[in-house]
Design a protein around this motif. Structure first.
Motif, PDB file in Angstrom:
ATOM      1  N   SER A   1       0.835  -1.204   0.000  1.00  0.00           N
ATOM      2  CA  SER A   1       0.000   0.000   0.000  1.00  0.00           C
ATOM      3  C   SER A   1       0.868   1.253   0.000  1.00  0.00           C
ATOM      4  O   SER A   1       0.513   2.260  -0.624  1.00  0.00           O
TER       5      SER A   1
ATOM      6  N   THR B   1      -4.719  -4.097   4.419  1.00  0.00           N
ATOM      7  CA  THR B   1      -5.539  -4.064   3.205  1.00  0.00           C
ATOM      8  C   THR B   1      -6.327  -5.369   3.140  1.00  0.00           C
ATOM      9  O   THR B   1      -5.752  -6.459   3.159  1.00  0.00           O
TER      10      THR B   1
ATOM     11  N   ASP C   1      -3.654  -2.598  -5.752  1.00  0.00           N
ATOM     12  CA  ASP C   1      -3.071  -2.956  -4.456  1.00  0.00           C
ATOM     13  C   ASP C   1      -3.909  -4.106  -3.913  1.00  0.00           C
ATOM     14  O   ASP C   1      -5.137  -4.068  -3.972  1.00  0.00           O
TER      15      ASP C   1
HETATM   16 MG   LIG Z   1      -1.826  -2.787   2.323  1.00  0.00          MG
END
Ligand SMILES: [Mg+2]
Ligand SMILES: Nc1nc2c(ncn2[C@@H]2O[C@H](COP(=O)(O)OP(=O)(O)OP(=O)(O)O)[C@@H](O)[C@H]2O)c(=O)[nH]1
Length: 456
Positions: free
Chosen positions: A234, A255, A274
């Motif tokens: 990220s 994430t 991502d």
């Molecule tokens: Mg992440």
């Protein structure tokens, strides 16, 4: 093309100037009925070609705008016909009013692309150049624009005429053999002929494959960031985007779902994705996220696999476990600012077709090298003088040409006489004519007689 067409040529919305273009036999006379200067309307004879005329655009007694007017006398114009340009102030309501008056005076609305179509019909442009102009206008990235520019300046047209001339001389050679085989002339051997055909074929194949990779770059590459939790995916995403899009934290598993954003990387439009860090987990939601990471990894055009060099040898296990899958990826060795002494990039030298880039999202070290590696992976033609076929239509014709040449080669190998395989060369030639819209048999006849001086 007996009628006269007109349209607003500048983009919709307001701007400093707005241009109306009119093309056709009545363009000059219609224009002159609106051009008001020194207390009177101009007559067509007072309007000199290619000279800027400053005057008022007036409809009857109504003064519409102060304008600049240009007249291009055919055939020396974009369309090859009489062409007039009115440069107004760029207000859409004002332009509409003027255009309506022009229509009432006898011009009709131009259809989409009709000015360029007329240019083609009047042999001002060939089809590939006309298409390139369309691209030049619509290009969404610097990369696409540069390619369109090369085509506008005729790179593809030159390539096509070179190809065509090679095929014509091939055909001429075969034709002479058919027509004058009883006379005592020497012809190239079949082997020579085959190798000439091979050369032309590989030229075509080469341009098709370059075009396919360019197409990918134009369409949008999918670049996926993949790796274990906390490796900095990220952080890299945000760094490349230049904004805080993904949440970053020191907690592994931050994430949970993939996040994607469109950006231009070095002039190439890409979609950056991502993903959730991959690891063994019992958390159901995290599991779903990881499944998505795997899917994204599979479907990626370019894979950036992140590893955390600050962790003592943790990365080693990850790489060893995934060795085969990682082939062809860009290994992004992150956190090089706090790397552990166990880190050694040479350990991955044996991973096939992969590159190792050492970076730090914190200090931004190595980012430009990473961008270079991405660009290289993308197969960019870089600064080369290359041109590609930007249109599906052109590629279709080139693929047909390759098929025809393959047929020719097979026929020759099977011992077929020139009468038979010359047909395939003919098909290839007519396909070339289709690419740029020019088909001409006179040219072939001319070649035969100039090259062989028969009938002495
Ligand atoms: Mg992440
Ligand atoms: N020192 C240092 N810290 C970094 C670097 N890159 C990322 N970090 C830190 O590492 C931690 C994890 O970063 P993230 O970007 O959230 O990692 P991630 O791979 O997205 O993690 P998940 O979303 O959990 O998979 C954060 O605390 C970052 O500040 C770096 O280059 N150097």
């Amino acid at each position: 093309m007996n009628d006269t067409i007109a349209a607003i040529s500048t983009a919709s919305g307001s701007g400093a100037i707005g241009i109306i273009r009119m093309s056709g036999p009545a363009a000059l006379s219609i224009s002159s009925s609106f051009l008001f200067s020194k207390n009177k309307f101009l007559t067509p004879t007072e309007i000199r070609p290619r000279v800027a005329i400053q005057c008022v655009f007036q409809v009857g007694a109504r003064k519409v705008d102060q304008i600049l007017f240009f007249y291009f006398k055919g055939p020396n114009s974009y369309t090859g016909e009489d062409l007039c340009e009115f440069h107004f102030h760029g207000n859409p309501i004002l332009l509409r009013e003027a255009l309506d008056a022009i229509f009432r005076a006898g011009a009709r609305p131009a259809k989409q692309g009709e000015f360029s179509r007329r240019a083609f019909l009047n042999e001002k442009l060939d089809l590939t150049e006309a298409e390139a102009i369309g691209r030049l206008i619509s290009a969404r990235s610097r990369f696409e624009l540069e390619l369109a520019q090369k085509n506008v300046f005729g790179e593809v047209s030159r390539f096509i005429s070179n190809l065509r001339s090679q095929l014509i001389s091939l055909k001429a050679e075969c034709e002479a053999e058919i027509d004058f085989s009883t006379e005592d002339l020497t012809y190239e051997s079949l082997e020579e002929r085959k190798s000439r055909i091979e050369t032309v074929k590989s030229l075509c194949q080469n341009v098709i494959s370059k075009s396919d990779s360019a197409e990918k770059l134009i369409q949008q590459l999918r670049i996926v960031l993949y790796g274990e939790p906390n490796t900095g995916k990220s952080s890299l995403m945000n760094l490349l985007l230049g904004k805080d899009r993904s949440i970053i934290s020191e907690i592994p598993g931050t994430t949970r779902d993939y996040i994607s954003e469109e950006i231009l990387l070095e002039g190439i439009p890409v979609r950056l994705v991502d993903t959730a860090g991959v690891r063994e987990t019992t958390d159901q939601i995290e599991k779903l996220g990881i499944e998505r990471s795997e899917k994204e990894f599979q479907s990626a055009d370019i894979r950036l696999v992140l590893i955390d060099t600050s962790k003592k040898e943790e990365w080693k296990e990850f790489i060893d476990k995934n060795r085969e899958r990682l082939e062809g990826s860009v290994l992004v060795a992150n956190k090089i600012d706090i790397r552990d002494s166990s880190w050694d990039p040479n350990l991955f030298a044996d991973l096939k077709e992969s590159t190792v880039c050492e970076i730090s999202c914190k200090t931004k070290e190595g980012i430009s090298i990473l961008l270079g590696a991405i660009k290289k992976k993308a197969g960019t033609m870089g600064q080369s003088e290359d041109y590609v076929l930007l249109e599906e239509r052109q590629r279709y014709h080139f693929e047909t040409i390759v098929r025809c040449l393959n047929n020719t080669l097979h026929l020759i190998s099977d011992g077929a006489p020139a009468e038979i395989y010359i047909k395939e060369i003919d098909y290839a030639l007519s396909e070339i004519g289709e690419v740029n819209g020019r088909v001409d048999t006179e040219e072939i006849l001319g070649r035969i007689f100039s090259k062989f001086c028969v009938g002495k």
